[in-house]
Enzyme design. Structure first.
Site, short mmCIF file in Angstrom:
data_model
loop_
_atom_site.label_atom_id
_atom_site.label_comp_id
_atom_site.label_asym_id
_atom_site.label_seq_id
_atom_site.Cartn_x
_atom_site.Cartn_y
_atom_site.Cartn_z
CE LYS A 89 -1.77 1.49 4.12
NZ LYS A 89 -1.35 2.88 4.41
CG ASN A 90 2.22 2.74 3.54
OD1 ASN A 90 1.07 3.06 3.26
ND2 ASN A 90 2.62 2.50 4.79
CB CYS B 25 -4.89 10.56 12.18
SG CYS B 25 -4.28 8.91 12.01
NE ARG C 175 -0.20 9.88 10.46
CZ ARG C 175 -0.48 8.88 9.62
NH1 ARG C 175 -1.61 8.21 9.76
NH2 ARG C 175 0.35 8.56 8.66
CG ASP D 273 3.10 1.20 9.53
OD1 ASP D 273 2.61 2.02 10.33
OD2 ASP D 273 3.39 1.49 8.35
NE ARG E 32 -6.97 3.85 5.44
CZ ARG E 32 -5.96 4.12 6.27
NH1 ARG E 32 -6.12 4.10 7.57
NH2 ARG E 32 -4.75 4.42 5.80
N1 EPU Z 1 6.12 14.42 11.18
C1 EPU Z 1 6.22 15.75 11.50
N2 EPU Z 1 5.98 16.66 10.52
C2 EPU Z 1 5.64 16.32 9.27
C3 EPU Z 1 5.53 14.95 8.93
C4 EPU Z 1 5.78 14.02 9.92
O1 EPU Z 1 6.53 16.09 12.64
O2 EPU Z 1 5.42 17.21 8.43
C5 EPU Z 1 6.39 13.40 12.21
C6 EPU Z 1 5.16 12.54 12.53
O3 EPU Z 1 4.32 13.16 13.48
C7 EPU Z 1 5.79 11.28 13.04
C8 EPU Z 1 7.08 11.17 12.21
O4 EPU Z 1 7.29 12.46 11.67
O5 EPU Z 1 6.14 11.42 14.40
C9 EPU Z 1 7.05 10.16 11.11
O6 EPU Z 1 5.85 10.29 10.35
P1 EPU Z 1 5.85 10.15 8.76
O7 EPU Z 1 5.64 11.48 8.16
O8 EPU Z 1 7.06 9.38 8.33
O9 EPU Z 1 4.56 9.29 8.51
P2 EPU Z 1 3.70 9.35 7.20
O10 EPU Z 1 4.58 9.65 6.06
O11 EPU Z 1 2.50 10.19 7.44
C10 EPU Z 1 4.04 6.83 6.55
C11 EPU Z 1 3.13 5.65 6.32
C12 EPU Z 1 2.53 5.22 7.66
C13 EPU Z 1 3.67 4.84 8.60
C14 EPU Z 1 4.65 6.04 8.75
C15 EPU Z 1 5.87 5.71 9.59
C16 EPU Z 1 2.36 6.07 4.07
C17 EPU Z 1 1.24 6.40 3.15
N3 EPU Z 1 2.09 6.05 5.39
O12 EPU Z 1 3.21 7.85 7.11
O13 EPU Z 1 1.72 4.07 7.40
O14 EPU Z 1 3.18 4.50 9.87
O15 EPU Z 1 5.09 6.46 7.45
O16 EPU Z 1 6.58 4.66 9.05
O17 EPU Z 1 3.46 5.77 3.62
C18 EPU Z 1 0.04 2.50 7.86
O18 EPU Z 1 0.33 1.95 6.78
O19 EPU Z 1 -0.71 1.96 8.72
C19 EPU Z 1 0.62 3.81 8.17
C20 EPU Z 1 0.13 4.61 9.12
#
Ligand code: EPU
Length: 418
Positions: free
Chosen positions: A22-23, A116, A121, A305, A397
């Protein structure tokens, strides 16, 4: 609304095929916005988030065909650059549309995703990174409104190595003028896979898979074909389910290289593992798992995850363990549901102390997010009696046909309408 009812009936056994990730698939779909030529993608998982992403593409005016895991997206002509709240609220990954829309069309209007079930997030890294590339961004009425005649290459260092922010900037920089250097990038394999796709589309990228990525912007990209890599989290979920039920399974069409920490923890729990190029076999020899401590951190460390799934394993294991969540501030919603099934778990801030019980009891429980749902499935498979899991749309999802796949491994599982 669907529910899943599972009657705990002992070990999982047999073979299961893992779907595309998915990701990895979601940023690939967003990358189709970067070119006027068709992008053909195979091994696309049949899950709700993919259907949401397709709906979003169609809403923007793209031509999309999707059948049997083969997806073709043509963004030759778009009629809109707006990703509306109605879709974004059901799929946070819609933030990935921001960078490519802005880079190719000079304009994007993407709803802020809002809160969320696993944490606040924030998306500040996405916004600051694009601003560093010259984008003019305002937040108006819950929308990120971005404009830029043409993005400029920039030097940007992430404060936190965010997966989707790295992907967003990678896509934006591919069409920017000049060179972009991104530092403290996320190292997740899905980021590297996106970089490979962008290279196939004509982008100049070096350093993908490391924390510093350099992108030489080009004026246009072309269409290509790409295969979505296997889902490492689905793989891990089936392996933990087998370990928790004292079973023996073989997971095929996967990549063991993506899962080193998870496999290490499963071995520590007492399971025997055998690995091939694209398969993993796990055999518990009928033994109860040993409790294992886990601490989540960015890749290549233990993934957030997989935290919920190991919580279920530990709830059934011999001994006590701590589960520490360092990525998301609120990713323990499954704990209260596991407690309803008799689990002994104490929460202290970001740490859960789990004392394993020989048995859990089936109960009526509620899924709160995608991976929490997987945790409840695992607990239910190993519990005595029936467990009814509500709100399985969370599960749908991210897991393709999970009920059918579990039934193929011998589980007593059925989907019912509530
Ligand atoms: N963060 C910030 N600012 C930002 C973005 C992120 O502070 O602008 C922080 C977040 O709060 C968190 C950390 O950075 O503490 C890491 O979050 P990240 O941005 O890496 O998460 P994401 O990109 O929103 C993806 C996956 C998630 C997975 C996370 C961590 C996708 C579509 N989603 O989310 O997948 O948990 O990376 O590996 O790639 C899932 O599949 O169940 C899922 C939630």
């Amino acid at each position: 609304m669907d529910q899943i009812v599972i009657t705990g009936n002992g070990p999982l056994h047999g073979e299961v095929r893992v779907a595309g990730a998915k990701n990895a698939a979601l940023p690939i779909i967003a990358a189709a916005l970067l070119t006027g030529e068709p992008l053909r993608v195979s091994n696309v998982p049949e899950i709700r988030d993919i259907h949401t992403a397709i709906k979003l593409m169609q809403l923007l005016g793209a031509q999309v065909e999707f059948a049997d895991g083969e997806l073709c997206i043509d963004c030759g002509e778009l009629s809109s650059v707006r990703a509306p709240y109605e879709l974004v609220k059901t799929m946070r990954a819609s933030i990935l549309w921001l960078g490519p829309l802005l880079a190719r069309f000079g304009e994007a209007d993407v709803s802020l995703p809002g809160g969320c079930a696993i944490g606040t997030r924030p998306v500040n890294e996405h916004i600051s990174g694009l601003r560093a590339m010259g984008a003019d961004i305002d937040i108006e009425a819950g929308y990120i409104k971005a404009k830029a005649q043409r993005l400029r290459g920039a030097h940007y260092a992430f404060d936190v190595p965010s997966v989707t922010a790295t992907e967003n900037l990678l896509m934006a920089a591919a069409l920017a003028e000049g060179t972009t250097v991104l530092e403290n990038c996320a190292l997740e394999p899905e980021v590297e896979d996106l970089a490979v796709l962008l290279q196939q589309m004509g982008a100049g990228i070096s350093g993908a898979g490391t924390s510093t990525i350099t992108i030489e912007g080009v004026s246009s990209l072309h269409g290509t074909t790409h295969r979505v890599p296997p889902d490492r989290i689905e793989t891990g979920t089936f392996l933990v389910a087998a370990a928790a039920t004292r079973g023996r399974i073989r997971v095929v069409d996967t990549n063991p290289d993506f899962l080193q920490h998870v496999l290490g923890k499963l071995a520590q729990s007492g399971a025997q593992l055998e690995l091939g190029a694209d398969w993993i076999e796990l055999d518990t020899q009928g033994r109860r798992p040993q409790a294992v401590n886990v601490t989540t951190a960015p890749h290549p460390a233990f993934p957030t995850d997989m935290q919920a799934q190991f919580m279920a394993l530990n709830a059934l294991a011999e001994g006590s363990a701590t589960v520490v969540e360092n990525i998301f501030e609120n990713r323990f919603m499954h704990v209260a549901e596991l407690q309803r099934m008799g689990a002994d778990i104490e929460l202290q801030g970001h740490t859960a102390i789990v004392r394993g019980r020989p048995r859990l009891q089936g109960a009526q429980v509620m899924a709160t997010d995608l991976r929490a749902s997987a945790c409840l499935i695992i607990a239910a498979l190993a519990a005595d009696g029936d467990t009814t899991i509500d709100r399985v749309y969370h599960l749908d999802r991210g897991y393709a046909n999970i009920d059918t796949k579990l039934a193929g491994l011998g589980a007593l599982v059925r989907r019912v309408k509530s």
